[in-house]
Design a protein around this motif. Structure first.
Motif, short mmCIF file in Angstrom:
data_model
loop_
_atom_site.label_atom_id
_atom_site.label_comp_id
_atom_site.label_asym_id
_atom_site.label_seq_id
_atom_site.Cartn_x
_atom_site.Cartn_y
_atom_site.Cartn_z
N TRP A 290 6.23 12.71 5.15
CA TRP A 290 6.03 12.26 3.76
C TRP A 290 4.53 12.08 3.46
CZ3 TRP A 290 9.47 11.53 -0.24
CH2 TRP A 290 9.00 10.82 -1.35
N TYR A 291 3.81 11.56 4.43
CA TYR A 291 2.42 11.20 4.18
C TYR A 291 1.40 12.23 4.66
CZ TYR A 291 3.98 6.53 2.84
OH TYR A 291 4.57 5.48 2.20
N GLU A 292 1.80 13.18 5.52
CA GLU A 292 0.82 14.11 6.08
C GLU A 292 1.23 15.56 5.80
OE1 GLU A 292 -0.32 13.43 10.14
OE2 GLU A 292 -0.10 11.25 9.94
N ASN A 293 0.33 16.30 5.18
CA ASN A 293 0.57 17.71 4.87
C ASN A 293 0.74 18.51 6.16
OD1 ASN A 293 0.37 17.34 2.09
ND2 ASN A 293 -1.86 17.59 2.12
N LEU B 130 9.99 4.80 5.18
CA LEU B 130 8.59 4.65 4.80
C LEU B 130 8.03 3.27 5.11
CD1 LEU B 130 8.54 6.61 1.42
CD2 LEU B 130 8.11 7.43 3.73
N THR C 200 7.40 12.50 -4.59
CA THR C 200 6.95 11.18 -5.03
C THR C 200 8.13 10.23 -5.09
OG1 THR C 200 7.34 11.57 -7.40
CG2 THR C 200 5.21 12.29 -6.51
N ASP C 201 7.84 8.94 -5.13
CA ASP C 201 8.92 7.95 -5.22
C ASP C 201 9.72 8.13 -6.49
OD1 ASP C 201 6.47 7.17 -6.45
OD2 ASP C 201 7.26 5.16 -6.75
N LYS D 126 8.78 9.72 7.83
CA LYS D 126 7.59 8.99 7.38
C LYS D 126 6.33 9.84 7.59
CE LYS D 126 5.03 4.67 8.03
NZ LYS D 126 5.00 3.34 8.71
N LYS D 127 6.23 10.47 8.76
CA LYS D 127 5.07 11.30 9.10
C LYS D 127 4.96 12.47 8.13
CE LYS D 127 1.88 11.79 12.41
NZ LYS D 127 0.89 10.73 12.71
N HIS E 77 0.82 -1.21 0.00
CA HIS E 77 0.00 0.00 0.00
C HIS E 77 0.85 1.26 0.00
CE1 HIS E 77 0.76 -0.61 4.32
NE2 HIS E 77 0.54 0.69 4.47
N GLN E 78 2.14 1.13 0.35
CA GLN E 78 3.04 2.28 0.29
C GLN E 78 3.90 2.25 -0.97
OE1 GLN E 78 5.17 2.08 3.99
NE2 GLN E 78 3.46 2.91 5.19
#
Length: 598
Positions: free
Chosen positions: A473-476, A534, A514-515, A470-471, A56-57
């Motif tokens: 990367w995924y949360e604005n 991640l 992005t990756d 990680k936080k 999922h990541q």
């Protein structure tokens, strides 16, 4: 639309169409645990799975050798191609058109070289096949195949051919078609002397075309059909399209059966594979008469983790089997050995006894340790002290690789009885072997692969940095807050500095992280570390508190480091009589207050 936007749209389309789990599962046997999948890493030697995929990541990461990234990074590593070549490879598999772009001169030359060689090999394949099947010159080849019980269906299926007993038949035929002498020489089909005299490489030999897994002819094998002093087999020389380490004869025809039967049979020579196919045993491939390689192992494991070796039963063949088993088992394959009785090879056996008898041999295939045990005991004199010592020394590494305690205990008892060596001695030696192996695995690279097993930095500061990346990367909104508390350049892990600086620059330019973008802009080490960040598991029950604790820990480290820097500077200025030491003391007091308030 600009070239850049076309490229970006193409890459994003391929990425969004790619299932990282499906792609990696075609190379690595994975098992699900929680929300991720685990398997033995294909990039270094290991027995306990440390290779993780989080679908999922969209990332994979190996906690042993620290290889990590997205689906394209995995393909670039496993196929040994560039990152962009991996994108194109995945696009081809998904039938997504690859946009054209202006290539540089080197790329144009390399592509032209490959295309020219593929075309000339396809033409040569037709030349040899037609010579065998449609001309009087092919009579010796037809007679040979008849004596080997190779019928017309197999000749057609493998596109077998014959090189006539003439010095330059292929050369003169191809020159008349306008093919240059230089290209013929580069292909290895023709040898040109310093005098300018040209002659065909293959003469008076039956010809076996060697194809890659996609069915493209990339080389040839020629077998002598008389009792001359010439080598029995003659192969094409290496070219940009022909490297035996990366090829398995017959894989293009066998891959469907390998998938269906869930195991591959690996034999030594072309004729062994051809004979097995002619008897309906279509999951057989040949290692081109060379030592089995890591690259060949990986190709098979794209279709199945189960590899059955069936080399000649003479001493050379059995020694080759031992080497092949070491390579395959160390890379996570489930291996067995099909033993051919009476010193025969697979070709001889199946012709004499038929397919049913060969299937019976498959059913009796020996497990890895059983074959290795028999091989060692057969090749030492167990009645002498030197023989016993030699046997024990050879068997210790094999016993150490057995993870099942019950199975290992059974073999210890058996070895003790056969050699007449006390069980306690064997167990003591095994304990020392395991200790040495643990040290070696931690401190040395795998000989078959340049990736090293590197102890992970599991200190609290590194873990805290990974959590915050990680936080963010995924949360604005998280990134700005983190960097307001601890500047990017003050993170103790320099790879984290690089990752956070990249994220901040993208944020300022209003570009998404992005990756794909990260793979292009981060260093190799930083991109692998980003993958680790991640896929890192964090406590789910109190995520907010854990994040706050991580930020507090890094803030304390940042302030403490800064405090010590200014304290030392104040001390130095005071000793030299510089009044600026007062300003430095004020800074240290301010930092001390902040530390006390944390």
């Amino acid at each position: 639309m600009s070239t850049t936007s076309v490229h970006d749209d193409f890459v994003e389309r391929v990425r969004s169409s790619s299932d990282i789990l499906a792609v990696i599962s075609s190379y690595v046997h994975l098992k699900k645990k929680g929300n991720r999948y685990w398997g033995c890493c294909p990039f270094h030697n290991e027995k306990t799975p440390s290779f993780s995929v989080v679908p999922h990541q969209g990332f994979f990461y190996c906690f042993g050798c620290h290889a990590g990234g997205n689906v394209f990074k995995f393909l670039s590593l496993i196929e040994n191609v560039s990152y962009y070549e991996a994108i194109k490879l995945q696009a081809q598999r998904l039938n997504i058109p690859i946009p054209t772009y202006r290539k540089n001169a080197r790329e144009v030359a390399e592509e032209q070289e490959r295309n020219d060689l593929l075309k000339i090999h396809e033409l040569a394949g037709s030349f040899f096949h037609n010579c065998l099947t449609k001309t009087g010159l092919g009579a010796p080849g037809r007679d040979y195949f008849s004596t080997r019980q190779i019928n017309s269906n197999i000749i057609e299926q493998f596109k077998l051919g014959y090189a006539p007993n003439l010095w330059d038949k292929l050369y003169t035929s191809f020159r008349k078609r306008g093919i240059s002498s230089e290209l013929l020489a580069r292909s290895g089909l023709v040898t040109i002397k310093d005098t300018g005299k040209a002659y065909d490489r293959f003469r008076n030999r039956v010809i076996i075309p060697i194809a890659d897994e996609h069915g493209h002819i990339v080389g040839f094998g020629g077998r002598i059909i008389n009792n001359s002093d010439s080598p029995k087999y003659l192969n094409s020389p290496e070219t940009v399209i022909f490297n035996k380490r990366y090829l398995l004869f017959g894989l293009n025809l066998a891959q469907k059966a390998i998938k269906e039967k869930d195991f591959a049979i690996v034999v030594e020579g072309y004729m062994d594979a051809i004979s097995l196919h002619s008897y309906g045993i279509t999951n057989a491939v040949a290692s081109l008469g060379t030592a089995f390689t890591l690259q060949q192992c990986r190709k098979i494991m794209r279709f199945t983790p189960n590899i059955y070796f069936c080399y000649d039963s003479d001493s050379a063949g059995q020694a080759a089997t031992m080497r092949a088993l070491a390579i395959a088992s160390s890379n996570g394959a489930n291996v067995r050995v099909i033993f051919i009785p009476d010193g025969k090879d697979p070709d001889e056996f199946v012709k004499k006894h038929g397919a049913e008898a060969f299937y019976a041999l498959i059913d009796k295939a020996l497990p890895l340790m059983e074959f290795q045990l028999r091989y060692v005991l057969k090749n030492v004199d167990a009645n002498t002290l030197e023989g016993k010592l030699s046997a024990v020394n050879q068997l210790m590494p094999l016993l150490a690789n057995i993870s099942n305690a019950v199975e290992r205990n059974e073999y210890i008892i058996r070895i003790s009885n056969v050699l007449g060596v006390d069980e306690g001695v064997i167990r003591s030696d095994l304990q020392r072997q395991n200790s040495a192996k643990a040290y070696t695995d931690t401190n040395h690279a795998n000989l078959n692969n340049p990736r090293k097993i590197v102890p992970d930095k599991q200190d609290a500061l590194t873990r805290a940095g990974r959590c915050l990346i990680k936080k963010a990367w995924y949360e604005n909104g998280v990134l700005d807050y983190v960097l307001s508390v601890v500047p990017a350049q003050e993170f103790p892990n320099k790879l984290h500095c690089e990752i956070l600086t990249y994220m901040a620059q993208n944020h300022q330019a209003n570009r998404a992280c992005t990756d794909i973008d990260a793979a292009e802009k981060l260093s190799e080490a930083a991109y692998s570390e980003l993958s680790h960040c991640l896929v890192e598991e964090t406590p789910a029950d109190n995520d907010i508190q854990f994040t706050a604790d991580c930020l507090k820990l890094l803030r304390r480290h940042y302030l403490s480091t800064d405090y010590e820097k200014h304290r030392l500077l104040a001390d130095q200025l005071q000793r030299s009589g510089d009044s600026r030491f007062i300003d430095e003391l004020k800074i240290t007091q301010h930092l001390r207050t902040q530390l006390d308030n944390l």
